[in-house]
Design a protein around this motif. Sequence first.
Motif, PDB file in Angstrom:
ATOM      1  N   ARG A 139       0.665  -1.009   0.146  1.00 31.31           N
ATOM      2  CA  ARG A 139      -0.094   0.037   0.098  1.00 31.31           C
ATOM      3  C   ARG A 139       0.850   1.182  -0.030  1.00 31.31           C
ATOM      4  NH1 ARG A 139      -3.165  -2.831   3.808  1.00 31.31           N
ATOM      5  NH2 ARG A 139      -2.364  -1.204   5.587  1.00 31.31           N
ATOM      6  N   HIS A 140       1.796   1.394   0.832  1.00 30.65           N
ATOM      7  CA  HIS A 140       2.682   2.502   0.969  1.00 30.65           C
ATOM      8  C   HIS A 140       3.661   2.810  -0.468  1.00 30.65           C
ATOM      9  CE1 HIS A 140       1.827   2.490   5.022  1.00 30.65           C
ATOM     10  NE2 HIS A 140       2.572   3.643   5.222  1.00 30.65           N
ATOM     11  N   ALA A 141       3.951   1.616  -1.236  1.00 33.85           N
ATOM     12  CA  ALA A 141       4.379   1.840  -2.516  1.00 33.85           C
ATOM     13  C   ALA A 141       3.440   2.643  -3.338  1.00 33.85           C
ATOM     14  CB  ALA A 141       4.675   0.568  -3.135  1.00 33.85           C
ATOM     15  N   GLY A 142       2.046   2.368  -3.308  1.00 39.32           N
ATOM     16  CA  GLY A 142       1.237   3.191  -4.055  1.00 39.32           C
ATOM     17  C   GLY A 142       1.086   4.421  -3.820  1.00 39.32           C
ATOM     18  N   TYR A 143       1.354   4.855  -2.474  1.00 40.28           N
ATOM     19  CA  TYR A 143       1.705   6.026  -1.979  1.00 40.28           C
ATOM     20  C   TYR A 143       2.631   6.943  -2.369  1.00 40.28           C
ATOM     21  CZ  TYR A 143      -2.008   4.240   1.454  1.00 40.28           C
ATOM     22  OH  TYR A 143      -2.884   3.669   2.009  1.00 40.28           O
ATOM     23  N   GLY A 144       3.464   6.323  -3.091  1.00 37.43           N
ATOM     24  CA  GLY A 144       4.898   7.048  -3.567  1.00 37.43           C
ATOM     25  C   GLY A 144       5.908   6.820  -2.523  1.00 37.43           C
ATOM     26  N   VAL A 145       5.876   6.051  -1.542  1.00 36.91           N
ATOM     27  CA  VAL A 145       6.774   5.838  -0.620  1.00 36.91           C
ATOM     28  C   VAL A 145       8.097   4.759  -1.157  1.00 36.91           C
ATOM     29  CG1 VAL A 145       7.431   4.578   1.602  1.00 36.91           C
ATOM     30  CG2 VAL A 145       5.457   5.867   1.316  1.00 36.91           C
ATOM     31  N   ARG A 146       9.385   4.918  -1.258  1.00 37.51           N
ATOM     32  CA  ARG A 146      10.479   4.451  -1.876  1.00 37.51           C
ATOM     33  C   ARG A 146      11.310   3.661  -0.770  1.00 37.51           C
ATOM     34  NH1 ARG A 146       7.271   4.291  -5.185  1.00 37.51           N
ATOM     35  NH2 ARG A 146       6.991   5.834  -6.780  1.00 37.51           N
ATOM     36  N   THR A 147      12.093   2.815  -1.109  1.00 32.37           N
ATOM     37  CA  THR A 147      12.980   1.982  -0.280  1.00 32.37           C
ATOM     38  C   THR A 147      13.802   3.126   0.485  1.00 32.37           C
ATOM     39  OG1 THR A 147      12.937   0.128  -1.746  1.00 32.37           O
ATOM     40  CG2 THR A 147      14.712   0.338  -0.192  1.00 32.37           C
ATOM     41  N   ALA A 148      14.321   4.086  -0.144  1.00 31.23           N
ATOM     42  CA  ALA A 148      15.187   5.035   0.545  1.00 31.23           C
ATOM     43  C   ALA A 148      14.582   5.879   1.565  1.00 31.23           C
ATOM     44  CB  ALA A 148      16.019   6.256  -0.374  1.00 31.23           C
ATOM     45  N   HIS A 149      13.218   5.747   1.553  1.00 28.83           N
ATOM     46  CA  HIS A 149      12.333   6.669   2.631  1.00 28.83           C
ATOM     47  C   HIS A 149      12.417   5.870   4.050  1.00 28.83           C
ATOM     48  CE1 HIS A 149       9.914   8.612  -1.061  1.00 28.83           C
ATOM     49  NE2 HIS A 149      10.915   9.249  -0.635  1.00 28.83           N
ATOM     50  N   TYR A 150      12.611   4.582   3.947  1.00 32.02           N
ATOM     51  CA  TYR A 150      12.475   3.632   5.111  1.00 32.02           C
ATOM     52  C   TYR A 150      13.606   3.952   6.091  1.00 32.02           C
ATOM     53  CZ  TYR A 150       8.680   0.973   3.395  1.00 32.02           C
ATOM     54  OH  TYR A 150       7.450   0.679   2.878  1.00 32.02           O
ATOM     55  N   GLU A 151      14.780   4.396   5.347  1.00 38.26           N
ATOM     56  CA  GLU A 151      15.970   4.702   6.525  1.00 38.26           C
ATOM     57  C   GLU A 151      15.648   6.290   7.375  1.00 38.26           C
ATOM     58  OE1 GLU A 151      20.528   6.271   6.089  1.00 38.26           O
ATOM     59  OE2 GLU A 151      19.873   5.108   4.589  1.00 38.26           O
ATOM     60  N   THR A 152      15.000   7.305   6.372  1.00 34.32           N
ATOM     61  CA  THR A 152      14.733   8.354   7.097  1.00 34.32           C
ATOM     62  C   THR A 152      13.543   8.288   8.233  1.00 34.32           C
ATOM     63  OG1 THR A 152      15.066   9.457   5.073  1.00 34.32           O
ATOM     64  CG2 THR A 152      13.706  10.869   6.629  1.00 34.32           C
ATOM     65  N   VAL A 153      12.471   7.232   7.734  1.00 36.16           N
ATOM     66  CA  VAL A 153      11.307   7.014   8.979  1.00 36.16           C
ATOM     67  C   VAL A 153      11.927   6.188  10.005  1.00 36.16           C
ATOM     68  CG1 VAL A 153       9.266   5.423   9.110  1.00 36.16           C
ATOM     69  CG2 VAL A 153       9.650   6.710   7.056  1.00 36.16           C
ATOM     70  N   GLY A 154      12.915   5.290   9.935  1.00 37.08           N
ATOM     71  CA  GLY A 154      13.681   4.915  10.845  1.00 37.08           C
ATOM     72  C   GLY A 154      14.427   5.888  11.796  1.00 37.08           C
ATOM     73  N   ALA A 155      15.069   6.833  11.210  1.00 37.84           N
ATOM     74  CA  ALA A 155      15.620   7.900  12.117  1.00 37.84           C
ATOM     75  C   ALA A 155      14.647   8.492  12.884  1.00 37.84           C
ATOM     76  CB  ALA A 155      16.472   8.798  11.085  1.00 37.84           C
ATOM     77  N   ALA A 156      13.510   8.923  12.072  1.00 39.15           N
ATOM     78  CA  ALA A 156      12.455   9.706  12.974  1.00 39.15           C
ATOM     79  C   ALA A 156      11.860   8.981  14.009  1.00 39.15           C
ATOM     80  CB  ALA A 156      11.354  10.314  11.947  1.00 39.15           C
ATOM     81  N   LEU A 157      11.745   7.820  13.893  1.00 40.38           N
ATOM     82  CA  LEU A 157      11.003   6.941  14.709  1.00 40.38           C
ATOM     83  C   LEU A 157      12.038   6.602  15.961  1.00 40.38           C
ATOM     84  CD1 LEU A 157       8.955   4.912  16.043  1.00 40.38           C
ATOM     85  CD2 LEU A 157      10.043   3.145  14.582  1.00 40.38           C
ATOM     86  N   LEU A 158      13.164   6.543  15.868  1.00 42.49           N
ATOM     87  CA  LEU A 158      14.159   6.313  16.868  1.00 42.49           C
ATOM     88  C   LEU A 158      14.086   7.453  17.655  1.00 42.49           C
ATOM     89  CD1 LEU A 158      16.955   4.121  15.331  1.00 42.49           C
ATOM     90  CD2 LEU A 158      15.080   3.376  16.970  1.00 42.49           C
ATOM     91  N   TRP A 159      14.324   8.761  16.930  1.00 39.77           N
ATOM     92  CA  TRP A 159      14.439  10.114  17.430  1.00 39.77           C
ATOM     93  C   TRP A 159      12.999  10.365  18.545  1.00 39.77           C
ATOM     94  CZ3 TRP A 159      11.477  14.498  17.564  1.00 39.77           C
ATOM     95  CH2 TRP A 159      11.926  15.410  18.201  1.00 39.77           C
ATOM     96  N   THR A 160      12.056   9.885  17.913  1.00 41.18           N
ATOM     97  CA  THR A 160      10.764  10.175  18.504  1.00 41.18           C
ATOM     98  C   THR A 160      10.923   9.386  20.000  1.00 41.18           C
ATOM     99  OG1 THR A 160       9.623  10.738  16.638  1.00 41.18           O
ATOM    100  CG2 THR A 160       8.417   9.985  18.527  1.00 41.18           C
ATOM    101  N   LEU A 161      11.268   8.135  19.871  1.00 41.54           N
ATOM    102  CA  LEU A 161      11.382   7.118  20.974  1.00 41.54           C
ATOM    103  C   LEU A 161      12.355   7.504  22.058  1.00 41.54           C
ATOM    104  CD1 LEU A 161      11.241   3.652  19.047  1.00 41.54           C
ATOM    105  CD2 LEU A 161       9.527   4.573  20.550  1.00 41.54           C
ATOM    106  N   GLU A 162      13.258   8.190  21.496  1.00 44.91           N
ATOM    107  CA  GLU A 162      14.237   8.854  22.403  1.00 44.91           C
ATOM    108  C   GLU A 162      13.858  10.192  23.095  1.00 44.91           C
ATOM    109  OE1 GLU A 162      18.967  10.022  22.292  1.00 44.91           O
ATOM    110  OE2 GLU A 162      18.154   9.859  20.562  1.00 44.91           O
ATOM    111  N   GLN A 163      12.821  10.801  22.612  1.00 44.06           N
ATOM    112  CA  GLN A 163      12.269  11.937  23.285  1.00 44.06           C
ATOM    113  C   GLN A 163      11.207  11.655  23.965  1.00 44.06           C
ATOM    114  OE1 GLN A 163      13.682  14.854  22.421  1.00 44.06           O
ATOM    115  NE2 GLN A 163      15.061  13.583  21.388  1.00 44.06           N
TER     116      GLN A 163
END
Length: 138
Positions: free
Chosen positions: A81-105
């Motif tokens: 489904r996310h591929a249909g929204y325009g999400v690309r493989t490279a985006h997952y790294e950024t999402v991971g970084a945002a997630l870990l930062w959010t958890l840290e905060q």
Amino acid sequence: MTDEEKKIVQASWTQVTPIAAEAADMFYNRLFALDPTLEPLFATRDMSAQKLALVQALSLAVSGLEEPETLAPVLRALGHRHAGYGVRTAHYETVGAALLWTLEQGLGADATPRVLRAWATAYALISEQMIAGAAEAA
């Protein structure tokens, strides 16, 4: 992923869920700060609903760590489904970084290196399945 890592992720998630709305806000603010080109992917989305969907998806993934064979097809479908929204493989790294930062905060002092490593492992498993689902869609 070890049983100990699963327990760490699940225990820390119970600390995040009471602040889920705030955590979702932090996540998307951080995501768009890290990569402003991602913001247009959400231009037509109701962000309140999107934030709720994020929290629900993470809750499902965290609880599903106990049954990876059941979780994998769900994550692959989500990646499709996310591929249909325009999400690309490279985006997952950024999402991971945002997630870990959010958890840290969100976890504050409880965001120990051990907790963040467990989450990084969990996210690697989650994103791997989602990326595979996106590839299947292509």
